[in-house]
Design a protein around this motif. Sequence first.
Motif, short mmCIF file in Angstrom:
data_model
loop_
_atom_site.label_atom_id
_atom_site.label_comp_id
_atom_site.label_asym_id
_atom_site.label_seq_id
_atom_site.Cartn_x
_atom_site.Cartn_y
_atom_site.Cartn_z
N MET A 66 0.71 -1.22 -0.02
CA MET A 66 0.12 0.06 0.01
C MET A 66 0.77 1.19 -0.02
SD MET A 66 -3.57 0.01 0.43
CE MET A 66 -4.53 1.38 -0.04
N LEU A 67 2.15 1.10 0.61
CA LEU A 67 2.96 2.29 0.90
C LEU A 67 3.59 2.60 -0.53
CD1 LEU A 67 4.71 2.01 4.30
CD2 LEU A 67 3.80 3.95 3.29
N HIS A 68 3.85 1.19 -1.13
CA HIS A 68 4.59 1.48 -2.44
C HIS A 68 3.75 2.09 -3.47
CE1 HIS A 68 7.55 0.27 -5.51
NE2 HIS A 68 6.68 -0.59 -6.14
N GLN A 69 2.61 1.79 -3.67
CA GLN A 69 1.75 2.38 -4.63
C GLN A 69 0.86 3.64 -3.98
OE1 GLN A 69 -0.69 -1.17 -5.68
NE2 GLN A 69 -2.23 -0.71 -4.19
N GLN A 70 1.45 4.24 -3.20
CA GLN A 70 0.76 5.44 -2.49
C GLN A 70 0.30 6.60 -3.40
OE1 GLN A 70 3.66 8.47 -0.41
NE2 GLN A 70 4.53 6.23 -0.13
N ALA A 71 0.96 6.30 -4.62
CA ALA A 71 0.55 7.75 -5.50
C ALA A 71 -0.96 7.51 -5.81
CB ALA A 71 1.64 7.56 -6.73
N HIS A 72 -1.15 6.37 -6.22
CA HIS A 72 -2.82 6.12 -6.75
C HIS A 72 -3.75 6.30 -5.42
CE1 HIS A 72 -1.86 3.45 -10.47
NE2 HIS A 72 -1.22 4.47 -10.49
N SER A 73 -3.40 5.81 -4.36
CA SER A 73 -4.21 6.22 -3.08
C SER A 73 -4.46 7.74 -2.93
CB SER A 73 -3.97 5.41 -1.94
OG SER A 73 -2.59 5.63 -1.50
N GLN A 74 -3.30 8.45 -3.18
CA GLN A 74 -3.25 9.73 -2.80
C GLN A 74 -3.95 10.54 -3.87
OE1 GLN A 74 0.89 11.20 -2.83
NE2 GLN A 74 1.30 9.98 -1.06
N VAL A 101 -15.44 3.24 2.67
CA VAL A 101 -14.81 2.00 2.66
C VAL A 101 -13.30 2.05 2.50
CG1 VAL A 101 -14.87 -0.14 1.48
CG2 VAL A 101 -17.09 1.20 1.46
N PHE A 102 -12.82 2.87 1.67
CA PHE A 102 -11.46 2.82 1.45
C PHE A 102 -10.73 3.43 2.88
CE2 PHE A 102 -7.82 5.89 0.56
CZ PHE A 102 -7.00 4.93 0.45
N LEU A 103 -10.99 4.41 3.57
CA LEU A 103 -10.45 4.94 4.73
C LEU A 103 -10.66 3.65 5.83
CD1 LEU A 103 -11.68 8.24 4.82
CD2 LEU A 103 -9.69 7.61 4.39
N ASP A 104 -11.66 3.07 6.00
CA ASP A 104 -11.83 2.14 6.83
C ASP A 104 -10.95 0.69 6.73
OD1 ASP A 104 -13.53 0.66 9.18
OD2 ASP A 104 -13.38 -0.74 7.60
N ALA A 105 -10.73 0.51 5.51
CA ALA A 105 -9.83 -0.74 5.12
C ALA A 105 -8.54 -0.34 5.04
CB ALA A 105 -10.39 -1.26 3.54
N THR A 106 -8.00 0.93 4.65
CA THR A 106 -6.69 1.30 4.67
C THR A 106 -6.26 1.53 6.07
OG1 THR A 106 -6.89 2.22 2.60
CG2 THR A 106 -5.11 2.89 3.80
N LEU A 107 -7.04 2.33 6.87
CA LEU A 107 -6.52 2.82 8.07
C LEU A 107 -6.32 1.78 9.28
CD1 LEU A 107 -8.42 6.23 8.36
CD2 LEU A 107 -5.97 5.85 7.66
N THR A 108 -6.97 0.68 9.06
CA THR A 108 -7.17 -0.54 9.86
C THR A 108 -5.93 -1.41 9.52
OG1 THR A 108 -8.65 -1.59 8.52
CG2 THR A 108 -9.52 -0.56 10.77
N LYS A 109 -5.14 -1.26 8.46
CA LYS A 109 -3.91 -2.21 8.32
C LYS A 109 -3.04 -2.05 9.37
CE LYS A 109 -4.65 -2.40 3.24
NZ LYS A 109 -4.77 -3.78 3.37
N LYS A 110 -2.06 -2.92 9.48
CA LYS A 110 -1.23 -2.95 10.48
C LYS A 110 0.29 -2.23 10.04
CE LYS A 110 -2.93 -6.39 13.22
NZ LYS A 110 -3.54 -5.72 14.34
N PHE A 111 0.38 -1.10 9.99
CA PHE A 111 1.58 -0.29 9.35
C PHE A 111 2.56 -0.50 10.41
CE2 PHE A 111 -1.91 1.51 6.68
CZ PHE A 111 -1.17 1.54 5.36
N THR A 112 3.82 -0.44 9.95
CA THR A 112 4.86 -0.29 10.92
C THR A 112 5.06 1.10 11.61
OG1 THR A 112 6.17 -1.47 9.18
CG2 THR A 112 7.53 -0.44 11.25
N ASN A 113 4.84 2.27 10.96
CA ASN A 113 4.67 3.48 11.68
C ASN A 113 3.40 4.16 11.48
OD1 ASN A 113 7.43 3.50 12.50
ND2 ASN A 113 7.90 3.29 10.09
N PRO A 114 2.17 3.86 12.22
CA PRO A 114 1.19 3.94 11.92
C PRO A 114 0.66 5.59 11.23
CG PRO A 114 1.14 2.43 13.65
CD PRO A 114 2.52 3.07 13.32
N SER A 115 1.32 6.41 12.14
CA SER A 115 0.87 7.66 11.90
C SER A 115 1.48 8.32 10.49
CB SER A 115 1.27 8.84 12.96
OG SER A 115 0.28 8.55 14.20
N SER A 116 2.84 8.17 10.44
CA SER A 116 3.54 8.76 9.36
C SER A 116 3.25 7.84 7.92
CB SER A 116 4.94 8.75 9.55
OG SER A 116 5.40 7.37 9.73
#
Length: 627
Positions: A66-74, A101-116
């Motif tokens: 998700m981080l790698h393809q952040q350009a499309h989510s942005q 739906v997008f925010l719920d699914a994305t924000l609940t992922k277990k990112f290494t550094n959640p905020s950033s």
Amino acid sequence: MEPSPLTQDSRPDTFQPKIIRLYEQLFRGDDEDSELSEGFWQEFFLHRPDSQGLKRILGSIAPDDMLHQQAHSQQLLHRAIIRVKQARPPADEIALETLTVFLDATLTKKFTNPSSDIISVLAGLHDADAVMTEFVATLDTVIRNGRTITLRLKAIRATLSITAAGFHTALPSYFTHRDLFPSLMKYVQDCEDSAEVLPAFYLLGLLANYNKFEFQNPYRLRLDDFVNDSIIQKMIVCFGRSCLELRNAYVAVQEDMPEGWTLGSTLSYIGLGALAPNSRPSTPVPAPEEAKSLFVALPGPEIGVLLSTYDFVNANKVFCFNLITLQSENSNDPPPLSAYLSLTSYLFQHAHRSTRAALYTYLSLFVLQILVEDQLLLKRLCNDETKISVRLCRQRQPYLPIVKGERIPAAVIVDLMVDGINHNLRRRLDVDFYVLCLGVLLRILSYLSRAKLRISYHWSELWRTLLAFVRFLTTYENDIKTNHRSVELTSILVNLLAFALSNGENFLPDPASYDDLFYKLVESGDTLIKFRDAFGLSSQSGSMQTLINVSSHYHSLLEGSEKGKVRSKNLSPREVSNVIKQGYETLSIDASEGLDRWERFREADSKTVLKKIARVAVDDAKILSVQ
């Protein structure tokens, strides 16, 4: 004849909706940095969203990908904001639904550094403030002045989703920088259906709880001085309706009306007599194991609105007054207070089933404690003008006596505490829960005594419950004493009994009720001594000694009533009653001062449990926001 160059493709087994192919192109594109065409976005926001399909695709993407393809989510967030600001149907509605739906699914992922990491996915670290500020401002504008209530509701759901999913990151701080309170209140005022109020009321609770112990939360401050009765009443009606539906979910698992009651009398008992048909369809009774699993899943996610209600009750007396006095908008529905007390009864009997249920039970106890601590509010809770009918849970024994018709709310609250004490006994006792229950009882009895209000209640059930609790604590002393609040628990229990003993004549309705308290103390004489010794109450508790002295006084009278040959168990109830009355003449009760002393509720004292409650309310909001 030459064969035709046209050939017919084979028909696919299943047809894939076009929007799914667009989702896949957006989130599984080969060139993650490419700018998607204007035509792509035009088409994207013309197709109705497929929530389940989008969830499935997003769920299959790892956080790092998700981080790698952040350009499309942005790009998605940027383009969605544009569509919402343009306010053209159906693109603006589609944009809000997709974002939820997008925010719920994305924000609940277990990112290494959640905020950033989340900021990177949504806006990029360099543009975060500008993008997120614009996003919040756009939502605020729609919530306040959107072209339809439906569109405004979608904006609230999107806000609820991002607040809930990102609650433990820096994202909700964008909603504290911009004050959404006026827009939310205007939305509530414009709502005609209480169901539409729920997401806004729920969202307000989350915003008011965001880091409220770490900084001065602006939404919490807003609650203090809000005095718009019509908006407050709409929120309370919404709360009452939610409580009724949540309570009915328990009843759907196990019908618990007393046998022999007709449907007509049952509906009359809960204030719905006008709805009584000739018969009702029977529903299959689930097997015990199935019922257990169904109960564990309750209450539903709407219960999180109790957090919003708590925050208002703790901050706003106008809200409290309306909660106590407001009648239902539909004569066939019980008043909000009745629905709330009924739900609390079911929460109490099932609090042991999960940590989540127990936490919401604490929250309900906090609300009740705050209400009964206010003398003006408690006066109304004891007033005949506020009488209500409340359906109390009867899904587990022991059962309280059935009281048909209306009662003052204070009597119902005492029933709730009795039920709570009876149905949560276990060796690993939830001491915090019992301290709260006993505290509510002490506050109510203290007020009744000072006001000299003699209310109708089955007082013998209260005395029996309290003394049975003494026996339980004595039996499991080793388990109980390991809890750091066990001293506080035993102290409040003994003080409560001693206060009733020394002041009962001020609030008990007749001499027989007072006699019954003495009688039950005499019966518990041996237990009281064991309890005193088990918890080391000999020296520091004058209340404990008062109870034992009274019990010993009557034991000696009863044993000597037949020249020492007949013990109390051989006497008839009338004979025992006569001995108790005669014993008053030679009885001296040390009416110690301060037995009813209690400290007002301070939110900071319950900070740890309130943070846990906020976490479960956030989890429930995630479910609610995408339903």
